[in-house]
Scaffold this motif. Structure first.
Motif, PDB file in Angstrom:
ATOM      1  N   PRO A  83       0.824  -1.217   0.000  1.00 34.27           N
ATOM      2  CA  PRO A  83       0.000   0.000   0.000  1.00 34.27           C
ATOM      3  C   PRO A  83       0.859   1.267   0.000  1.00 34.27           C
ATOM      4  O   PRO A  83       1.986   1.283   0.519  1.00 34.27           O
ATOM      5  CB  PRO A  83      -0.814  -0.114   1.296  1.00 34.27           C
ATOM      6  CG  PRO A  83      -0.779  -1.574   1.639  1.00 34.27           C
ATOM      7  CD  PRO A  83       0.561  -2.065   1.169  1.00 34.27           C
ATOM      8  N   THR A  84       0.326   2.317  -0.581  1.00 34.87           N
ATOM      9  CA  THR A  84       0.978   3.622  -0.592  1.00 34.87           C
ATOM     10  C   THR A  84       0.046   4.635   0.071  1.00 34.87           C
ATOM     11  O   THR A  84      -1.045   4.297   0.522  1.00 34.87           O
ATOM     12  CB  THR A  84       1.300   4.062  -2.032  1.00 34.87           C
ATOM     13  OG1 THR A  84       0.068   4.332  -2.713  1.00 34.87           O
ATOM     14  CG2 THR A  84       2.076   2.991  -2.776  1.00 34.87           C
ATOM     15  N   ALA A  85       0.495   5.869   0.103  1.00 31.28           N
ATOM     16  CA  ALA A  85      -0.328   6.925   0.696  1.00 31.28           C
ATOM     17  C   ALA A  85      -1.612   7.152  -0.079  1.00 31.28           C
ATOM     18  O   ALA A  85      -2.605   7.634   0.471  1.00 31.28           O
ATOM     19  CB  ALA A  85       0.476   8.221   0.773  1.00 31.28           C
ATOM     20  N   ASP A  86      -1.594   6.806  -1.354  1.00 35.10           N
ATOM     21  CA  ASP A  86      -2.784   6.929  -2.191  1.00 35.10           C
ATOM     22  C   ASP A  86      -3.543   5.603  -2.138  1.00 35.10           C
ATOM     23  O   ASP A  86      -3.021   4.571  -2.563  1.00 35.10           O
ATOM     24  CB  ASP A  86      -2.380   7.256  -3.624  1.00 35.10           C
ATOM     25  CG  ASP A  86      -3.572   7.535  -4.534  1.00 35.10           C
ATOM     26  OD1 ASP A  86      -4.698   7.084  -4.213  1.00 35.10           O
ATOM     27  OD2 ASP A  86      -3.372   8.174  -5.581  1.00 35.10           O
ATOM     28  N   PRO A  87      -4.768   5.545  -1.653  1.00 37.73           N
ATOM     29  CA  PRO A  87      -5.499   4.272  -1.529  1.00 37.73           C
ATOM     30  C   PRO A  87      -5.796   3.605  -2.867  1.00 37.73           C
ATOM     31  O   PRO A  87      -6.111   2.420  -2.901  1.00 37.73           O
ATOM     32  CB  PRO A  87      -6.790   4.680  -0.812  1.00 37.73           C
ATOM     33  CG  PRO A  87      -6.941   6.140  -1.093  1.00 37.73           C
ATOM     34  CD  PRO A  87      -5.549   6.688  -1.155  1.00 37.73           C
ATOM     35  N   ASP A  88      -5.691   4.360  -3.954  1.00 33.02           N
ATOM     36  CA  ASP A  88      -5.953   3.791  -5.281  1.00 33.02           C
ATOM     37  C   ASP A  88      -4.684   3.317  -5.980  1.00 33.02           C
ATOM     38  O   ASP A  88      -4.739   2.860  -7.127  1.00 33.02           O
ATOM     39  CB  ASP A  88      -6.665   4.827  -6.163  1.00 33.02           C
ATOM     40  CG  ASP A  88      -8.046   5.175  -5.635  1.00 33.02           C
ATOM     41  OD1 ASP A  88      -8.727   4.260  -5.114  1.00 33.02           O
ATOM     42  OD2 ASP A  88      -8.429   6.358  -5.726  1.00 33.02           O
ATOM     43  N   VAL A  89      -3.546   3.451  -5.325  1.00 31.21           N
ATOM     44  CA  VAL A  89      -2.267   3.103  -5.955  1.00 31.21           C
ATOM     45  C   VAL A  89      -1.509   2.131  -5.050  1.00 31.21           C
ATOM     46  O   VAL A  89      -1.389   2.354  -3.839  1.00 31.21           O
ATOM     47  CB  VAL A  89      -1.399   4.354  -6.213  1.00 31.21           C
ATOM     48  CG1 VAL A  89      -0.039   3.945  -6.786  1.00 31.21           C
ATOM     49  CG2 VAL A  89      -2.115   5.315  -7.153  1.00 31.21           C
ATOM     50  N   PHE A  90      -1.009   1.053  -5.661  1.00 27.02           N
ATOM     51  CA  PHE A  90      -0.172   0.093  -4.949  1.00 27.02           C
ATOM     52  C   PHE A  90       1.238   0.111  -5.533  1.00 27.02           C
ATOM     53  O   PHE A  90       1.421   0.312  -6.735  1.00 27.02           O
ATOM     54  CB  PHE A  90      -0.726  -1.327  -5.073  1.00 27.02           C
ATOM     55  CG  PHE A  90      -1.915  -1.599  -4.198  1.00 27.02           C
ATOM     56  CD1 PHE A  90      -1.749  -2.087  -2.918  1.00 27.02           C
ATOM     57  CD2 PHE A  90      -3.211  -1.383  -4.654  1.00 27.02           C
ATOM     58  CE1 PHE A  90      -2.842  -2.341  -2.095  1.00 27.02           C
ATOM     59  CE2 PHE A  90      -4.315  -1.633  -3.859  1.00 27.02           C
ATOM     60  CZ  PHE A  90      -4.125  -2.117  -2.572  1.00 27.02           C
TER      61      PHE A  90
END
Length: 265
Positions: free
Chosen positions: A221-228
């Motif tokens: 996971p990254t800080a953006d919930p739509d981006v891994f």
């Protein structure tokens, strides 16, 4: 290099055994390509007859060039994975791609029963060789640029010696995709040729579909919930599939070469 494949997933021990078996076969193949005259066509063979039709562009020489290049790529992959114990995600696939393309081209040239078709395919291969040389080397002024056009003209002169030669096909050249597809349809390789080549090409070009379809992956996971963030890796079983496919095709090529280069009494 048999193509028997178990339906059940291989155990780690079986994978290790297969790598050892294939490594031994690849080493033997490399030794053969290093042996002078190992792949020469014998007098009275089909290949010798083909060569008599097409000097200076002998069919046997084009086929041998493909076999040597295919074996070289295969051996490099074996050296990387087995000898150096280094398992990259993309590099083995790039090497196996080179092996599959070259062995497929050799099979494509050798397989037709018609001498005219074998010679036609050799000249198609030579046409691509000549055009690629002109495209890459002519700007460097290493030799008279006209010499590249002269070579192409000589190929067409050879094609005109026999009315059975398909001159239009010679002018078109050939593609690796066509050769791979042909080998996939006619070689009988148990693991296929087209799919492993497509996978290898995907890795060679850095296309994400190949990783998504074939590699192990861990999604972070990254800080953006739509981006891994995704970490891709591979293992000896996945790499084995590609090497196994290349050795299966190589076996078909070597059997066919033996038929074409040995007199049929």
């Amino acid at each position: 290099m048999d193509g028997d494949v178990e339906n059940a997933p291989l155990t780690d021990e079986q994978v290790s055994d297969q790598w050892k078996r294939l490594a031994d076969l690849i080493n033997k193949l490399q030794a053969r390509t290093d042996t002078k005259d190992e792949f020469n066509a014998r007098p009275g063979s089909s290949l010798t007859g083909d060569d008599a039709w097409s000097p200076p562009f002998h069919v046997s020489h084009a086929v041998n060039a493909c076999i040597v290049a295919g074996a070289d790529h295969l051996h490099a992959c074996k050296t990387l994975v087995v000898d150096a114990h280094s398992l990259h995600v993309a590099a083995p696939a790039s090497l196996i791609r080179g092996s599959l393309e070259n062995m497929a081209a050799a099979f494509w040239m050798l397989h037709p029963t018609s001498r005219a078709e074998r010679v036609t395919r050799c000249l198609r291969w030579q046409m691509v060789n000549a055009k690629n040389a002109r495209r890459a080397l002519a700007p460097l002024d290493l030799k008279d640029p006209a010499s590249y056009d002269e070579r192409i003209a000589t190929i067409l002169e050879v094609a005109q010696r026999h009315p059975e030669i398909d001159i239009a096909a010679v002018k078109r050249g050939f593609t690796s995709t066509a050769a791979v597809t042909y080998a996939d349809e006619h070689s009988g390789a148990a693991l296929g040729v087209l799919l492993p080549w497509q996978l290898c090409s995907g890795f060679a070009h850095g296309f994400t579909w190949a990783n998504l379809a074939f590699s192990e992956r861990v999604e972070i996971p990254t800080a953006d919930p739509d981006v891994f963030s995704v970490r891709f890796s591979t293992d000896l079983t996945r790499a084995l599939y590609l090497v196994w496919a290349a050795t299966n095709l190589t076996e078909s090529v070597l059997k066919l070469h033996a038929q074409r280069s040995t007199p049929q009494y």
